[in-house]
Design an enzyme around this catalytic site. Structure first.
Site, PDB file in Angstrom:
ATOM      1  N   HIS A 157     -61.502  89.813  75.119  1.00  0.00           N
ATOM      2  CA  HIS A 157     -60.233  89.618  75.831  1.00  0.00           C
ATOM      3  C   HIS A 157     -59.319  90.836  75.759  1.00  0.00           C
ATOM      4  O   HIS A 157     -58.318  90.902  76.458  1.00  0.00           O
ATOM      5  CB  HIS A 157     -59.510  88.385  75.262  1.00  0.00           C
ATOM      6  CG  HIS A 157     -60.175  87.098  75.632  1.00  0.00           C
ATOM      7  ND1 HIS A 157     -59.655  86.215  76.561  1.00  0.00           N
ATOM      8  CD2 HIS A 157     -61.339  86.549  75.223  1.00  0.00           C
ATOM      9  CE1 HIS A 157     -60.464  85.186  76.692  1.00  0.00           C
ATOM     10  NE2 HIS A 157     -61.498  85.358  75.885  1.00  0.00           N
ATOM     11  N   ASP A 365     -53.181  96.478  77.310  1.00  0.00           N
ATOM     12  CA  ASP A 365     -53.373  95.027  77.325  1.00  0.00           C
ATOM     13  C   ASP A 365     -54.695  94.709  78.010  1.00  0.00           C
ATOM     14  O   ASP A 365     -54.981  95.285  79.062  1.00  0.00           O
ATOM     15  CB  ASP A 365     -52.218  94.356  78.078  1.00  0.00           C
ATOM     16  CG  ASP A 365     -51.914  92.965  77.547  1.00  0.00           C
ATOM     17  OD1 ASP A 365     -52.848  92.283  77.105  1.00  0.00           O
ATOM     18  OD2 ASP A 365     -50.735  92.570  77.567  1.00  0.00           O
TER      19      ASP A 365
HETATM   20  P1  ADP Z   1     -51.664  87.736  74.899  1.00  0.00           P
HETATM   21  O1  ADP Z   1     -52.920  86.997  75.052  1.00  0.00           O
HETATM   22  O2  ADP Z   1     -51.860  89.114  74.350  1.00  0.00           O
HETATM   23  O3  ADP Z   1     -50.609  87.010  74.125  1.00  0.00           O
HETATM   24  P2  ADP Z   1     -51.104  87.234  77.767  1.00  0.00           P
HETATM   25  O4  ADP Z   1     -49.996  87.732  78.624  1.00  0.00           O
HETATM   26  O5  ADP Z   1     -52.456  87.379  78.378  1.00  0.00           O
HETATM   27  O6  ADP Z   1     -51.005  87.977  76.361  1.00  0.00           O
HETATM   28  O7  ADP Z   1     -50.892  85.702  77.467  1.00  0.00           O
HETATM   29  C1  ADP Z   1     -49.738  85.200  76.864  1.00  0.00           C
HETATM   30  C2  ADP Z   1     -49.657  83.697  77.120  1.00  0.00           C
HETATM   31  O8  ADP Z   1     -48.759  83.134  76.170  1.00  0.00           O
HETATM   32  C3  ADP Z   1     -49.127  83.379  78.495  1.00  0.00           C
HETATM   33  O9  ADP Z   1     -49.810  82.265  79.009  1.00  0.00           O
HETATM   34  C4  ADP Z   1     -47.668  83.052  78.245  1.00  0.00           C
HETATM   35  O10 ADP Z   1     -47.105  82.136  79.140  1.00  0.00           O
HETATM   36  C5  ADP Z   1     -47.717  82.459  76.851  1.00  0.00           C
HETATM   37  N1  ADP Z   1     -46.427  82.688  76.188  1.00  0.00           N
HETATM   38  C6  ADP Z   1     -45.870  83.875  75.885  1.00  0.00           C
HETATM   39  N2  ADP Z   1     -44.653  83.712  75.328  1.00  0.00           N
HETATM   40  C7  ADP Z   1     -44.420  82.392  75.266  1.00  0.00           C
HETATM   41  C8  ADP Z   1     -43.348  81.579  74.792  1.00  0.00           C
HETATM   42  N3  ADP Z   1     -42.240  82.104  74.268  1.00  0.00           N
HETATM   43  N4  ADP Z   1     -43.475  80.255  74.897  1.00  0.00           N
HETATM   44  C9  ADP Z   1     -44.587  79.721  75.424  1.00  0.00           C
HETATM   45  N5  ADP Z   1     -45.638  80.421  75.895  1.00  0.00           N
HETATM   46  C10 ADP Z   1     -45.569  81.745  75.821  1.00  0.00           C
HETATM   47  O1  F6P Z   2     -55.604  87.256  74.417  1.00  0.00           O
HETATM   48  C1  F6P Z   2     -55.715  88.197  73.393  1.00  0.00           C
HETATM   49  C2  F6P Z   2     -55.451  87.542  72.062  1.00  0.00           C
HETATM   50  O2  F6P Z   2     -55.694  88.452  71.078  1.00  0.00           O
HETATM   51  C3  F6P Z   2     -56.300  86.337  71.769  1.00  0.00           C
HETATM   52  O3  F6P Z   2     -57.548  86.616  71.227  1.00  0.00           O
HETATM   53  C4  F6P Z   2     -55.423  85.605  70.859  1.00  0.00           C
HETATM   54  O4  F6P Z   2     -55.757  84.271  70.715  1.00  0.00           O
HETATM   55  C5  F6P Z   2     -54.071  85.819  71.489  1.00  0.00           C
HETATM   56  O5  F6P Z   2     -54.109  87.132  71.935  1.00  0.00           O
HETATM   57  C6  F6P Z   2     -52.912  85.536  70.568  1.00  0.00           C
HETATM   58  O6  F6P Z   2     -53.138  86.069  69.292  1.00  0.00           O
HETATM   59  P1  F6P Z   2     -53.190  85.147  67.987  1.00  0.00           P
HETATM   60  O7  F6P Z   2     -54.289  84.167  68.199  1.00  0.00           O
HETATM   61  O8  F6P Z   2     -53.442  86.092  66.864  1.00  0.00           O
HETATM   62  O9  F6P Z   2     -51.846  84.507  67.919  1.00  0.00           O
END
Ligand code: ADP
Ligand code: F6P
Length: 540
Positions: A157, A365
């Site tokens: 991912h 990212d």
């Molecule tokens: P990562 O996997 O690195 O966290 P992504 O942008 O791919 O980054 O995914 C983040 C996910 O977490 C999104 O679906 C987003 O809506 C969710 N998210 C981020 N911040 C919040 C928050 N404050 N409350 C609820 N969901 C959140």
């Molecule tokens: O989407 C990338 C990622 O590293 C996932 O593998 C992971 O679940 C998510 O971000 C959030 O990180 P964590 O599980 O450490 O809160």
């Protein structure tokens, strides 16, 4: 026909009610699982004095979730250690934050072996196994060592970085060799797949067999790029829902006569939050006429607090947001609104819709699903503008956004200025193109493309075919007979029992039936961990 077993570190039971949950992997798998009424299996988020392999079962929104406890040392060496102090910073180009410690690698290998041993008894002949993300790279190898001959796929991912960076990792060849025990390895973008190919060619004297196959360590692996998407249909429903509308109304009232710029990210140094704040500060400094016209809402729930670099960035962001407000705030206006808590997904949808600009500027990212969520939440007649980092995997698919280099506060400020003054016709034109891609290349298309390639039904996408999967992906058929027949009572039920009982449900009374493998459909089974492990601020 085959059953599908999906494995990931984090387990985030789908609720189907728009509940909060953070992290792209969890969101995507949650969506994928819901459609299959599958099983999600992994770390409970709890620790036990000794690892026992005892499974806890829970049924949530038609998905069976099975979790296992880890030891304290596992959490500190595997999750906080090798996964988040070594691999995460290195793979996000933060060599300065990368810590190498032999005990981390030992813990990482140990937990992967434990997951394999826990999972092994549940695997039946013909099952397809799909393993997710950097926490679990060696899991396929561990399963092979236990005699598993099923087809096993791995999806990364996060970015796969330049080979020179990977080569700085002690025992990097051991890590990469483990990937050759999979039948299929998937990446988010062609760039990451190519970086992996370059590693194989230059660091381990491997070879490209053909467009979709690499050979090294005496083994051949299929590779492909599979850009992940959001559950666009679910998001459309949420945006139209009562809670999203109410949140939209509240936000609109609070930002009356002002334009809101929104950022939503886990509090992670890879997300470029400091640089983003500096870009916004630059906008205010260079454009006095905008000062009372805009405000920036940054939602950033704390993440991975057991890792020092996460505590440090939190402190720096507190100081930076305070400094900008101290410099520019007025009695009736605060330029930065910075909140560290989780929100329900339908509330987030309302927040996105109320914003004129979505600011998504990670330094690196894998994909970034927030960019896609922002687009999906917009009003088609008056859409906001997406400002997107060129270093997000999403930039490969979302060229109609305003693409910026997140290292440059000036570029961020210029893009914000342009976004804030963009006319309706251009906004609609850009948004329509973006939204078409978000709807087409959704989580279902991603899942189906990977599973087909894993099952050998379809070759992984060739580089020349471009970034989109949507057109060629058809939904997999799901045989109703394979879905567990669970009454409402059982759905709410959470039980704890061992692996032996899971293999033979009848033996322990009345657990939900898990034998999904006869007939023509597929179940979905995941190994991962519980979101409760991280102490995150939650809504009261
Ligand atoms: P990562 O996997 O690195 O966290 P992504 O942008 O791919 O980054 O995914 C983040 C996910 O977490 C999104 O679906 C987003 O809506 C969710 N998210 C981020 N911040 C919040 C928050 N404050 N409350 C609820 N969901 C959140
Ligand atoms: O989407 C990338 C990622 O590293 C996932 O593998 C992971 O679940 C998510 O971000 C959030 O990180 P964590 O599980 O450490 O809160």
């Amino acid at each position: 026909m085959s059953r599908l077993i999906v494995v990931s570190n984090r387990v985030n039971p789908p609720s189907g009610k728009g509940d909060e949950s953070v992290g792209g992997l969890a969101m995507a798998l949650s969506a994928a699982l819901r459609a299959y009424s599958g099983l999600w299996f992994g770390w409970s988020g709890k620790t036990a004095p000794e690892f026992s392999g005892q499974l806890s079962m829970q049924i949530a929104d038609g998905v069976t979730v099975a979790t296992v406890d880890l030891e304290e040392a596992d959490v500190s060496e595997y999750y906080n250690g090798y996964a988040n102090k070594t691999l995460w910073p290195l793979f996000h180009y933060r060599q300065d934050l990368t810590a190498y410690d032999r005990s981390f690698n030992e813990g990482y290998q140990r937990v992967n072996r434990r997951f394999a041993e826990t999972l092994r008894p549940l695997i039946e002949e013909g099952d397809l196994i799909w393993i997710h993300d950097y926490h679990l790279i060696p899991l396929g190898r561990e399963l092979r060592a236990l005699g598993v001959e099923n087809r096993i796929g791995f999806f990364l991912h996060i970015p796969w970085p330049a080979h020179q960076l990977v080569a700085t990792l002690p025992r990097h060849k051991q890590l990469v060799e483990a990937l050759f025990d999979y039948d299929l390895v998937g990446f988010q973008t062609p760039e990451y797949r190519q970086a992996f190919e370059e590693y194989v060619l230059s660091e381990v004297d491997g070879a490209i067999v053909d467009e979709a196959r690499l050979r090294a360590f005496g083994k051949t692996v299929q590779v492909g790029d599979f850009p992940i998407g959001i559950d666009a249909a679910e998001f459309a429903q949420m945006v139209a829902g009562e809670r999203a509308e109410r949140t939209f109304g509240v936000m609109a009232a609070h930002t009356a006569f002002r334009k809101m710029i929104v950022g939503v990210d886990r509090l992670d140094y890879s997300k470029g939050l400091e640089e983003r704040f500096l870009g916004f500060e630059r906008l205010l400094a260079d454009n006095p006429h905008l000062r009372r016209e805009v405000l920036m809402l940054q939602i950033a729930p704390v993440s991975r607090e057991g890792v020092d670099s996460y505590q440090e960035i939190r402190a720096r962001l507190d100081a930076l947001s305070g400094r900008i407000n101290g410099e520019y705030a007025d009695i009736d206006w605060n330029p930065v609104r910075y909140v560290n808590r989780n929100y329900r997904r339908d509330e987030l949808a309302g927040v996105y819709r109320a914003a004129k600009v979505g600011l998504v500027t990670p330094m690196r990212d894998g994909m970034n699903l927030v960019a896609k969520e922002f687009v999906a939440a917009q009003d088609p007649d008056d859409p906001g503008v997406l400002v997107l980092s060129k270093f997000a995997g999403a930039a490969n698919q979302m060229g109609e956004a305003l693409i910026v280099n997140p290292n440059s506060p000036e570029e961020i400020a210029d893009a914000l200025k342009r976004a804030l003054s963009m006319g309706l016709a251009e906004r609609i034109r850009r948004w329509s193109a973006l939204n078409e891609g978000v709807q087409r290349d959704d989580v279902t298309a991603w899942r189906d493309a990977f599973v087909k390639a894993l099952a050998g039904e379809e070759e992984p996408r060739k580089p020349a075919e471009g970034p989109h999967y949507g057109e060629q992906a058809r939904p997999l058929s799901v045989d109703e007979r394979l879905l567990p027949d669970l009454g409402a009572e059982r759905e709410a039920d959470a039980r704890t029992f061992g692996a032996a009982a899971l293999r033979d449900p009848e033996a322990r009374g009345d657990p939900p039936p898990l034998r999904l493998s006869t007939g023509t459909g597929r179940g979905l089974q995941v190994l991962g961990r519980d979101q409760g492990t991280l102490a995150r601020p939650t809504r009261p």
